[in-house]
Design a protein around this motif. Structure first.
Motif, PDB file in Angstrom:
ATOM      1  N   LEU B 257     -20.197  32.893  13.386  1.00 35.49           N
ATOM      2  CA  LEU B 257     -21.850  32.276  12.548  1.00 35.49           C
ATOM      3  C   LEU B 257     -21.453  30.802  12.728  1.00 35.49           C
ATOM      4  CD1 LEU B 257     -23.931  32.326  12.157  1.00 35.49           C
ATOM      5  CD2 LEU B 257     -24.043  33.382   9.858  1.00 35.49           C
ATOM      6  N   GLU B 258     -21.514  30.262  13.891  1.00 40.40           N
ATOM      7  CA  GLU B 258     -21.521  28.920  14.267  1.00 40.40           C
ATOM      8  C   GLU B 258     -22.580  27.812  14.285  1.00 40.40           C
ATOM      9  OE1 GLU B 258     -17.586  27.880  15.628  1.00 40.40           O
ATOM     10  OE2 GLU B 258     -17.414  29.749  14.378  1.00 40.40           O
ATOM     11  N   PHE B 259     -22.205  26.722  13.892  1.00 38.98           N
ATOM     12  CA  PHE B 259     -23.484  25.811  14.052  1.00 38.98           C
ATOM     13  C   PHE B 259     -22.095  24.674  14.638  1.00 38.98           C
ATOM     14  CE2 PHE B 259     -24.484  21.860  11.469  1.00 38.98           C
ATOM     15  CZ  PHE B 259     -25.746  22.044  11.768  1.00 38.98           C
ATOM     16  N   MET B 260     -23.674  24.045  15.539  1.00 35.65           N
ATOM     17  CA  MET B 260     -23.333  22.682  16.076  1.00 35.65           C
ATOM     18  C   MET B 260     -24.762  21.519  15.704  1.00 35.65           C
ATOM     19  SD  MET B 260     -22.179  23.755  20.130  1.00 35.65           S
ATOM     20  CE  MET B 260     -21.456  22.633  20.239  1.00 35.65           C
ATOM     21  N   ASP B 261     -24.580  20.485  15.027  1.00 41.63           N
ATOM     22  CA  ASP B 261     -25.383  20.046  15.391  1.00 41.63           C
ATOM     23  C   ASP B 261     -25.434  18.535  16.267  1.00 41.63           C
ATOM     24  OD1 ASP B 261     -22.968  17.577  14.792  1.00 41.63           O
ATOM     25  OD2 ASP B 261     -23.382  16.937  13.712  1.00 41.63           O
ATOM     26  N   ASN B 262     -26.436  18.493  16.620  1.00 44.86           N
ATOM     27  CA  ASN B 262     -27.126  17.434  18.024  1.00 44.86           C
ATOM     28  C   ASN B 262     -26.074  16.746  18.897  1.00 44.86           C
ATOM     29  OD1 ASN B 262     -28.280  14.371  18.799  1.00 44.86           O
ATOM     30  ND2 ASN B 262     -29.679  16.584  19.819  1.00 44.86           N
ATOM     31  N   LEU B 263     -25.214  15.535  17.568  1.00 40.28           N
ATOM     32  CA  LEU B 263     -24.258  15.090  18.208  1.00 40.28           C
ATOM     33  C   LEU B 263     -22.741  15.797  18.840  1.00 40.28           C
ATOM     34  CD1 LEU B 263     -23.101  11.797  15.227  1.00 40.28           C
ATOM     35  CD2 LEU B 263     -23.302  11.828  17.987  1.00 40.28           C
ATOM     36  N   SER B 264     -23.049  16.751  18.094  1.00 42.04           N
ATOM     37  CA  SER B 264     -22.266  18.105  18.960  1.00 42.04           C
ATOM     38  C   SER B 264     -22.007  18.107  20.258  1.00 42.04           C
ATOM     39  CB  SER B 264     -21.367  19.221  18.000  1.00 42.04           C
ATOM     40  OG  SER B 264     -21.219  18.402  16.514  1.00 42.04           O
ATOM     41  N   TYR B 278     -31.910  23.645  25.494  1.00 41.87           N
ATOM     42  CA  TYR B 278     -32.796  22.662  24.748  1.00 41.87           C
ATOM     43  C   TYR B 278     -31.302  21.602  24.206  1.00 41.87           C
ATOM     44  CZ  TYR B 278     -36.727  25.463  23.858  1.00 41.87           C
ATOM     45  OH  TYR B 278     -38.049  26.330  23.513  1.00 41.87           O
ATOM     46  N   GLY B 279     -30.627  20.129  24.822  1.00 43.82           N
ATOM     47  CA  GLY B 279     -30.037  20.120  24.591  1.00 43.82           C
ATOM     48  C   GLY B 279     -30.168  18.720  23.692  1.00 43.82           C
ATOM     49  N   ASP B 280     -31.917  18.542  23.078  1.00 42.43           N
ATOM     50  CA  ASP B 280     -32.154  17.709  22.213  1.00 42.43           C
ATOM     51  C   ASP B 280     -31.914  18.124  21.107  1.00 42.43           C
ATOM     52  OD1 ASP B 280     -32.028  15.569  23.888  1.00 42.43           O
ATOM     53  OD2 ASP B 280     -33.679  16.296  25.097  1.00 42.43           O
ATOM     54  N   ALA B 281     -32.096  19.566  20.825  1.00 41.09           N
ATOM     55  CA  ALA B 281     -32.027  20.144  19.934  1.00 41.09           C
ATOM     56  C   ALA B 281     -31.482  19.527  18.130  1.00 41.09           C
ATOM     57  CB  ALA B 281     -31.788  21.807  19.864  1.00 41.09           C
ATOM     58  N   ALA B 282     -31.792  20.023  17.474  1.00 38.56           N
ATOM     59  CA  ALA B 282     -31.421  19.122  16.039  1.00 38.56           C
ATOM     60  C   ALA B 282     -29.985  19.818  16.032  1.00 38.56           C
ATOM     61  CB  ALA B 282     -32.350  19.008  15.138  1.00 38.56           C
ATOM     62  N   ALA B 283     -29.818  21.377  15.883  1.00 39.30           N
ATOM     63  CA  ALA B 283     -28.924  21.707  16.188  1.00 39.30           C
ATOM     64  C   ALA B 283     -28.624  23.158  16.480  1.00 39.30           C
ATOM     65  CB  ALA B 283     -28.465  21.884  14.408  1.00 39.30           C
ATOM     66  N   TYR B 284     -27.515  23.443  17.185  1.00 37.90           N
ATOM     67  CA  TYR B 284     -27.732  25.386  17.371  1.00 37.90           C
ATOM     68  C   TYR B 284     -26.734  25.969  16.226  1.00 37.90           C
ATOM     69  CZ  TYR B 284     -27.695  24.062  22.498  1.00 37.90           C
ATOM     70  OH  TYR B 284     -27.870  23.298  23.798  1.00 37.90           O
ATOM     71  N   VAL B 285     -27.787  26.758  16.515  1.00 39.21           N
ATOM     72  CA  VAL B 285     -26.736  28.483  15.798  1.00 39.21           C
ATOM     73  C   VAL B 285     -26.437  29.440  16.616  1.00 39.21           C
ATOM     74  CG1 VAL B 285     -27.066  30.091  13.950  1.00 39.21           C
ATOM     75  CG2 VAL B 285     -27.503  28.219  13.333  1.00 39.21           C
ATOM     76  N   ILE B 286     -25.012  29.769  16.588  1.00 39.85           N
ATOM     77  CA  ILE B 286     -24.327  30.569  17.227  1.00 39.85           C
ATOM     78  C   ILE B 286     -23.722  31.818  16.556  1.00 39.85           C
ATOM     79  CG2 ILE B 286     -22.795  31.019  18.856  1.00 39.85           C
ATOM     80  CD1 ILE B 286     -22.568  27.867  19.810  1.00 39.85           C
ATOM     81  N   VAL B 287     -24.401  32.884  17.001  1.00 38.93           N
ATOM     82  CA  VAL B 287     -24.299  33.983  16.772  1.00 38.93           C
ATOM     83  C   VAL B 287     -23.559  35.249  17.388  1.00 38.93           C
ATOM     84  CG1 VAL B 287     -24.718  35.814  14.912  1.00 38.93           C
ATOM     85  CG2 VAL B 287     -26.003  33.621  14.912  1.00 38.93           C
ATOM     86  N   GLU B 288     -22.193  35.770  16.393  1.00 38.77           N
ATOM     87  CA  GLU B 288     -22.309  37.050  17.924  1.00 38.77           C
ATOM     88  C   GLU B 288     -21.699  37.997  16.922  1.00 38.77           C
ATOM     89  OE1 GLU B 288     -18.272  36.390  21.017  1.00 38.77           O
ATOM     90  OE2 GLU B 288     -17.506  37.975  19.886  1.00 38.77           O
ATOM     91  N   VAL B 289     -22.206  38.822  17.322  1.00 35.57           N
ATOM     92  CA  VAL B 289     -22.568  40.785  17.047  1.00 35.57           C
ATOM     93  C   VAL B 289     -21.524  41.611  18.110  1.00 35.57           C
ATOM     94  CG1 VAL B 289     -24.000  40.525  15.431  1.00 35.57           C
ATOM     95  CG2 VAL B 289     -24.214  40.873  17.438  1.00 35.57           C
TER      96      VAL B 289
END
Lengths: 471, 471
Positions: B257-264, B278-289
């Motif tokens: 369960l990962e997080f990346m903010d816009n700068l990242s 969505y490269g301009d998004a404020a943040a990504y959340v990445i989830v693996e199951v």
């Protein structure tokens, strides 16, 4: 190390720390604090005084007093230990944690429970379950053992195959150190590399490095489906051989994988006063699987059941509801009590080997039993490579019992070490296996343990005579 | 502690131990051994000599020599560390484990791999996978980091939410102790309470207590199905707020369960030279199951995806095949390298808090960044409460950079400790965070660490200047 005796002055100071009602000096009342579940009299020893503190601050004061007066302190949970770890073998103060029995918090945001050490493991489990969580520590003694004792011995139990031992669930502890300092190690962070891993140095140190006064334990989502299999075999070798097969087959990690030989089954029948299915079987294998997908759980137990039938299993009983599951586990859990029906005095061992070696270990134990004409029922967590082999005294005389016991243990341990194993998988060393550990462990490792003990407890005040002798 | 300088006599002895070809004294060739992945020059330091032993026996001789001559020894893996833990800050010998790079055994009966420390984590992962197993340790640096370094720092990485950090997978180590003694702690038993848990004292001790020369690591059955979700958010608060919700919702334990903010995200786009969705998004959340039931894995990611959409997720991209998964993870994994495109010098932090506090931690970091007018891209293992907040130097002058960095770190650490957190979740203390640890850690705990270090390394020869100062 020479320790001083408890004086009336010390007793008065103890009373002023914990209150008069929480200091016991009456011999009759102290007797129960002089033993644990090890049945042999040689591992019992009367305390000079028993104190029942109710918080870390009081324990801190007791430790400072003990250091000043050079008297040993033996911390004690429920007294369900199996290695004489909570018995005051050198006298002094027994520090009972029975009054520190509150669950302090169930943190649903972080999936943590915070508890004092004197809560029974069963209460921890039930409290978690009531909120929809699993506390995965599950020693057979759960109904009576304290969670603090589980932490002190790094208790294993029935679900360790999938979920690991107590250690895996503990992320923080508040500890009173031998010198009386109070410190919190870890907490609710699930990752932490800020300094050495002192939390897991404390876990399993059997109360020789500190007294745990608060425990941060991790909860998990409760698996939605659970099924148990009971598989009788008519051949003990076939039964034990299936263990490594199941553990490496088809990508399934069972929750539990238990083994009971015929003597253990017969003892359970006697103790429970009921016939078990295939009670004459050479051995039972008990397997539990769990998960959130009913279909997956079913597929898993069908795969394992088929594997058992193809390899000598006589039948596969499936228990997928609470009441039939309870029936299976009652037979398994009562092992320690049941054996007393056959032999009130026995010596329960706790050897552990790599899982692939479990058939060889069992074969060797049976060979040794034959050689010395002694009954050694075997039962335990075979999926972990951990077997409780219990030497029964039965009607043997005192001298003959000790003689044969020493010889059997020596041979058994030798085999275990040759197979890459160790003395104890979950019961610990305590006083009972201290000398054996000194004989079988690499002297370098033994010295590391001594150095750490001395570094944290320079006066050797805390639980002396356990795990290792320090000079 | 005063150390002696390396003499020509010592160099000759080193040559006779490891062979002339494996001793480096050439300044140019030694330079790479004087730094790790910390980009600031202040954390670089030239070795006096570099040696490359090929077995534990040679390391033992080197340690004996170093004790006799009182010269420091700094063990070193691949040099991918992020805390200046493998940098010889006090000079002396750098002991590189690069030649100890063999996988010794894949034990399919016990699901163990036995390896030397100089094998890359990626090779461990690939070797396991080729045999149908999972090695669940997965730091972002896996392609280059050594498994020995992962053990030394108790590396976390991407799969720790479900499978735990490196520590959980390590059941045994062969170690050369500071005094040159060689000892094997643990092995292939999955349970063991025979003495203190020295294995996990070694794991994460950053090469200050011993040099790991052999590692027994546990393999697991490879989960049959894996799916990744990439969820962009238009609001950073909404993105981080979803993290504790996912972690406590519906009984699902995600693998990652990962997080990346816009700068990242922007840095990754620049580094990979490609547009991300969505490269301009404020943040990504990445989830693996992951799991063995395709249907269950699908149900799990649908549940999580729905939760994200209900809580501000703009879209849910599902990657259920290797190539789309690789695309997502490339963007996440390149964080450390990508940031160099924006600022060649930076200070990457590794704070960890209880998962429920992760929104508050991020909010505070953003507030501090605003206050000091510094960019602090945040990215990391949010499901573990572990965030890499990276202070970018950009064009700041030397003096102003140090001044602002000190102030920002002081405020950031203060917030983290107030939230029940710690300095480092997975990168360790090394030289870089030693002073901060001394300031923020309970002095009692600090003293325990000092006592243990002194007990096992009385001459303070092994990796001095790291983790803690000992007097």
């Amino acid at each position: 190390m020479r320790y001083n005796r408890i004086t009336t002055g010390i007793i008065d100071e103890l009373k002023s720390i914990v209150g008069e009602a929480n200091v016991i000096v009456d011999r009759e009342k102290m007797e129960v604090y002089g033993r644990d579940e090890v049945s042999e009299a040689m591992w019992q020893h009367m305390p000079e005084v028993v104190v029942k503190p109710e918080n870390a601050r009081q324990i801190s004061e007791i430790m400072k007093l003990a250091n000043r007066e050079l008297v040993p302190v033996t911390p004690r949970g429920a007294g369900t230990g199996l290695a004489a770890g909570a018995v005051p073998v050198l006298g002094g103060i027994v520090l009972s944690l029975e009054r520190m029995n509150r669950i302090l918090e169930v943190d649903k945001e972080n999936l943590f429970m915070v508890t004092e050490p004197g809560v029974t493991t069963g209460e921890v489990q039930r409290t978690a379950r009531a909120e929809g969580y699993l506390y995965a520590g599950d020693p057979c003694s759960a109904d009576s053992s304290f969670i603090g004792g589980n932490v002190a011995t790094n208790a294993g139990g029935n679900k360790a195959v999938k979920y690991g031992t107590t250690s895996r669930h503990i992320f923080g502890v508040e500890v009173v150190l031998p010198n009386g300092d109070i410190v919190t190690l870890g907490g609710k962070c699930v990752k932490n590399v800020t300094g050495y891993d002192l939390v897991h140095l404390m876990v399993g140190s059997e109360g020789t490095l500190g007294i745990v006064t608060k425990i941060y334990l991790k909860l998990m989502p409760l698996p939605k489906y659970v099924a148990d299999l009971l598989v009788p075999f008519d051949d003990v070798e076939k039964a034990i051989n299936i263990v490594p097969v199941i553990m490496t087959h088809g990508g399934i990690i069972p929750t539990c994988l238990e083994f009971m030989d015929n003597l253990s089954i017969k003892a359970a029948e006697l103790y429970l006063n009921q016939q078990l299915p295939y009670g004459d079987a050479a051995a039972y294998v008990i397997v539990e699987v769990d998960g959130n997908s009913e279909r997956q759980v079913q597929e898993d137990y069908e795969t394992i059941g088929k594997l058992c039938l193809e390899n000598g299993g006589l039948e596969v009983f499936v228990a997928d509801n609470k009441s039939t599951q309870e029936r299976i586990w009652k037979a398994r859990r009562c092992y320690a009590e049941a054996l007393r029906m056959i032999s009130p005095v026995y010596c329960m061992e706790d050897i552990v080997v790599p899982v692939s070696q479990i058939p060889r270990a069992l074969e060797a134990i049976n060979r040794i039993a034959e050689k010395y004409q002694i009954k050694i029922p075997c039962c335990g967590h075979a999926g972990d490579g951990n077997i409780h082999a219990t030497l029964l005294r039965e009607n043997r005389g005192e001298h003959s019992w000790h003689e044969v016991k020493e010889k059997v243990l020596e041979e058994m341990y030798r085999v275990v070490y040759d197979l890459g194993g160790n003395l104890s998988g979950e019961h610990g060393i305590g006083a009972k296996r201290k000398d054996a550990m000194a004989r079988f462990m690499d002297p370098v490792q033994l010295n590391m343990i001594r150095s750490i003990k001395k570094a944290l407890d320079p006066n050797l005040i805390l639980n002396p005579g356990k795990v290792v002798d320090v000079f």
